[in-house]
Motif scaffolding. Structure first.
Motif, PDB file in Angstrom:
ATOM      1  N   MET A   1       0.849  -1.177   0.000  1.00  0.00           N
ATOM      2  CA  MET A   1       0.000   0.000   0.000  1.00  0.00           C
ATOM      3  C   MET A   1       0.893   1.239   0.000  1.00  0.00           C
ATOM      4  N   ASN A   2       0.541   2.192  -0.817  1.00  0.00           N
ATOM      5  CA  ASN A   2       1.359   3.376  -0.977  1.00  0.00           C
ATOM      6  C   ASN A   2       1.181   4.323   0.213  1.00  0.00           C
ATOM      7  N   ALA A   3       2.264   5.000   0.580  1.00  0.00           N
ATOM      8  CA  ALA A   3       2.230   5.887   1.734  1.00  0.00           C
ATOM      9  C   ALA A   3       1.297   7.073   1.505  1.00  0.00           C
ATOM     10  N   SER A   4       1.210   7.560   0.263  1.00  0.00           N
ATOM     11  CA  SER A   4       0.331   8.705   0.009  1.00  0.00           C
ATOM     12  C   SER A   4      -1.142   8.320   0.166  1.00  0.00           C
ATOM     13  N   LEU A   5      -1.464   7.067  -0.134  1.00  0.00           N
ATOM     14  CA  LEU A   5      -2.841   6.612   0.051  1.00  0.00           C
ATOM     15  C   LEU A   5      -3.194   6.538   1.531  1.00  0.00           C
ATOM     16  N   LEU A  52      -4.988  13.546  -3.434  1.00  0.00           N
ATOM     17  CA  LEU A  52      -5.745  12.901  -4.505  1.00  0.00           C
ATOM     18  C   LEU A  52      -5.289  13.391  -5.879  1.00  0.00           C
ATOM     19  N   VAL A  53      -5.103  14.698  -6.007  1.00  0.00           N
ATOM     20  CA  VAL A  53      -4.754  15.276  -7.303  1.00  0.00           C
ATOM     21  C   VAL A  53      -3.340  14.905  -7.724  1.00  0.00           C
ATOM     22  N   PHE A  54      -2.387  15.072  -6.817  1.00  0.00           N
ATOM     23  CA  PHE A  54      -0.990  14.877  -7.182  1.00  0.00           C
ATOM     24  C   PHE A  54      -0.493  13.455  -6.948  1.00  0.00           C
ATOM     25  N   GLY A  55      -1.092  12.728  -6.025  1.00  0.00           N
ATOM     26  CA  GLY A  55      -0.680  11.349  -5.772  1.00  0.00           C
ATOM     27  C   GLY A  55      -1.449  10.358  -6.606  1.00  0.00           C
TER      28      GLY A  55
END
Length: 62
Positions: A1-5, A52-55
């Motif tokens: 799982m990605n850290a930005s999520l 949400l926009v950049f990740g």
């Protein structure tokens, strides 16, 4: 799982809870609570949208 999520989920939960706190502040007529909860909702909501926009959602593999 990605850290930005994971960050997006945490920031989103904080933003939602601060909106709930803002409503309670209006019910109790507590100005300081309203101010801090609105500030937290705007800041963390902005972080959520920016993530949400950049990740991207779902998170893209680079």
């Amino acid at each position: 799982m990605n850290a930005s999520l994971i960050l997006m989920v945490i920031f989103g939960l904080v933003a939602i809870l601060s909106v709930v706190g803002t409503v309670q502040g209006f019910k109790e007529r507590n100005i300081l609570s309203i101010v801090f909860n609105l500030a937290a909702a705007v800041i963390f909501g902005g972080f959520t949208i920016a993530t949400l926009v950049f990740g991207g959602y779902p998170a893209t593999l680079h």
